[in-house]
Design an enzyme around this catalytic site. Structure first.
Site, short mmCIF file in Angstrom:
data_model
loop_
_atom_site.label_atom_id
_atom_site.label_comp_id
_atom_site.label_asym_id
_atom_site.label_seq_id
_atom_site.Cartn_x
_atom_site.Cartn_y
_atom_site.Cartn_z
N SER A 164 0.67 -1.35 -0.06
CA SER A 164 0.01 0.07 -0.01
C SER A 164 0.92 1.17 -0.05
CB SER A 164 -1.11 0.16 1.23
OG SER A 164 -1.99 -0.64 0.98
N LYS A 167 0.09 3.80 -2.64
CA LYS A 167 -0.83 5.05 -2.52
C LYS A 167 -0.22 6.55 -2.50
CE LYS A 167 -4.41 2.03 -0.74
NZ LYS A 167 -3.89 0.77 -0.45
N SER A 199 -5.91 3.10 4.44
CA SER A 199 -5.36 2.58 3.55
C SER A 199 -6.41 1.80 2.54
CB SER A 199 -4.36 1.23 4.10
OG SER A 199 -3.60 1.00 3.04
#
Length: 503
Positions: A135, A138, A337
């Site tokens: 993640s 991101k 997230s």
């Protein structure tokens, strides 16, 4: 082996014992952290030594401030406490990090630490190796969205009049954080409410002399290409780590806004449209207007979606609600997230960049924005923009450079992402970490985006060290033993930076 994915359900704190902070302390802390650049000093969490040894005194710049600055913004970004704040010595810092950045079991870690102000490389272990970022992907999406869309951009959900009398078209414009009830101006999730949209629609229909029955159509044609990325595991989709993507949804494609784990609606747009139809029926009943049951897909007067906002040229807008700002949505996707929200933001970034609102368009738009920012993408391989697939490949250096661009770069639009970094021991996906042991000295100080897949862990962010110097970092582990204590490895390593004099 089933992968442990990087969505909100796997990275958020979930019912674990937590250290309780005094309410006044926490309130002051969060107020202080609301100043993204005017106040660079992160207060430390106090507490006695758990080892029985006397802890060193907390530097003044890591203590709770006696006064709070007003949030006026600072285009110059976060800067060192003063020009005299010393930069850590590379050799000393490297020796300390090499002691902590050791995999528990199988696998390897790469890592980078840079001085935020100068970009000087202070620690380099495999800085340019291609690694699965989970993640941490991101962070790239957040930066690209803030550049392409702008921090103040909002997405509109509209009800348009169809060419067929008595037919209205609910038109998705990219807001997947819709609430079922009335709009909540102070919220991000539920900022725009379908009950408010329905009430405004009833008023507009009454003004047009329509009493019913009213038929509701759904236009969710803003996005193109497959709704599901073929690189995603179907097990992850079934578990609710993501879902088919649509340009409108309730609660980031969740049935219940209070539940951020578990299966999601597989047709989030239709789920939202049916909720709108029910709200329209309720509001219409009070005004003597009837609504036909059921919702069908059809563009009606919406025609071909134009300008990337869900509106068609010439179509009459009966009612409209607007989302929270892109900056607020970026904060939410970094804190929690949320894979679904990140992918939707990626597709809206693609539209703003003149590309198709598809997965391929989102990936291309993120890469383009990074290149325009001056961040090298030669080692970047992206299969999505949320980090849910092992097909993503990013170097630790690239992640650190993106964090540095957010904290100290030349584009002031990126400052809007500062508040989205989870705070160790306090917020987001770091809320249940840094509470005990050696990592506790980083609580309240380390601010970083987490990343978690079954054999992958990552942590990229920033911290003010004990000498008052702002450092940015990225640590990525691949091939790790599932279930081993490697989150603790990352947390101890980042906490070294918080306590570093390193001279």
């Amino acid at each position: 082996m089933k992968r442990k994915t990087s969505g909100a359900g796997t990275e958020q704190a979930a019912g674990r014992p937590r250290r309780v902070l005094p309410l006044l302390f926490l309130t002051l802390l969060l107020l202080a952290l609301a100043v993204p650049a005017g106040l660079v000093i992160a207060p430390a969490l106090s507490g006695g030594s758990r080892s029985g040894e006397e802890e060193p005194p907390v530097p003044p710049w890591q203590q709770l401030p006696s006064t709070l600055a007003h949030r006026t913004g600072n285009p110059a970004g976060i800067q060192p406490l003063s020009d005299a704040a010393p930069v850590p010595e590379t050799g000393v810092l490297t020796a300390q990090l090499n002691e902590t950045l050791k995999a528990d079991g199988a696998g390897t870690f790469a890592g980078v630490v840079q001085d935020a102000a100068t970009g000087k490389l202070l620690f380099d272990r495999g800085a340019d190796e291609a690694m699965v970022p989970a993640s941490n992907m991101k962070l790239l999406t957040a930066a690209a969205a803030l550049r392409a869309l702008g921090p103040d951009r909002r997405f509109s959900t509209r009800v348009l009049a169809s060419s067929a009398p008595g037919t209205v078209v609910l038109t998705g414009g990219g807001d997947v954080l819709l609430g079922a009830g009335e709009s909540a101006p102070d919220a991000v999730l539920g900022h725009a409410g379908l009950a408010t949209l329905a009430q405004s629609t009833v008023r507009a229909l009454q003004q047009d002399g329509i009493s019913g029955p009213v038929t509701v159509l759904l236009d969710d044609s803003l996005f193109t290409g497959p709704a599901l990325n073929p690189a995603w595991s179907l097990q992850d989709v079934a578990a609710g780590e993501t879902a088919p993507l649509f340009p409108l949804a309730l609660n980031s494609a969740r049935f219940d806004p209070a539940k951020t784990t578990g299966p999601r609606p597989q047709d989030a747009a239709l789920h939202a449209a049916e909720t709108f139809s029910a709200q329209l029926a309720a509001a219409g009943a009070r005004a003597g207007l009837t609504v036909a049951p059921g919702v069908a897909r059809g563009s009606g007067a919406a025609g071909v979606v134009g300008a990337g906002d869900g509106a068609a040229p010439g179509a009459k807008v009966l009612a409209e609600v607007q989302s929270a700002t892109v900056a607020q949505q970026v904060d939410l996707l970094l804190q929690t997230s949320d894979n679904y929200l990140a992918e939707v933001i990626g597709r809206m970034t693609a539209l703003a960049s003149g590309k198709p609102a598809s997965n391929d368009g989102a990936v291309a738009a993120v890469l383009q924005q990074l290149e325009d920012l001056g961040v090298g993408t030669a080692m970047l391989r992206a299969a999505d923009v949320s980090g849910l697939t092992l097909g993503d490949q990013v170097s630790a250096r690239l992640l650190a450079e993106v964090v540095r661009s957010i904290t100290s770069g030349t584009d002031p639009r990126l400052r809007a992402a500062l508040a989205g970094f989870p705070i160790a021991g306090l917020t987001g996906t770091l809320g249940d970490r840094y509470l005990d042991g050696p990592a506790a000295r980083g609580a309240g100080l380390v601010r970083a985006k987490t990343g978690t897949l079954n054999t992958v862990l990552a942590l990229s962010g920033y911290v003010v060290d004990a000498d008052g110097r702002l450092l940015v970092f990225s640590f990525i582990g691949n091939g790790l033993t599932p279930g081993a204590a490697n989150k603790a490895v990352l947390d101890r390593t980042a906490s070294v930076l918080a306590g570093c004099g390193c001279r």
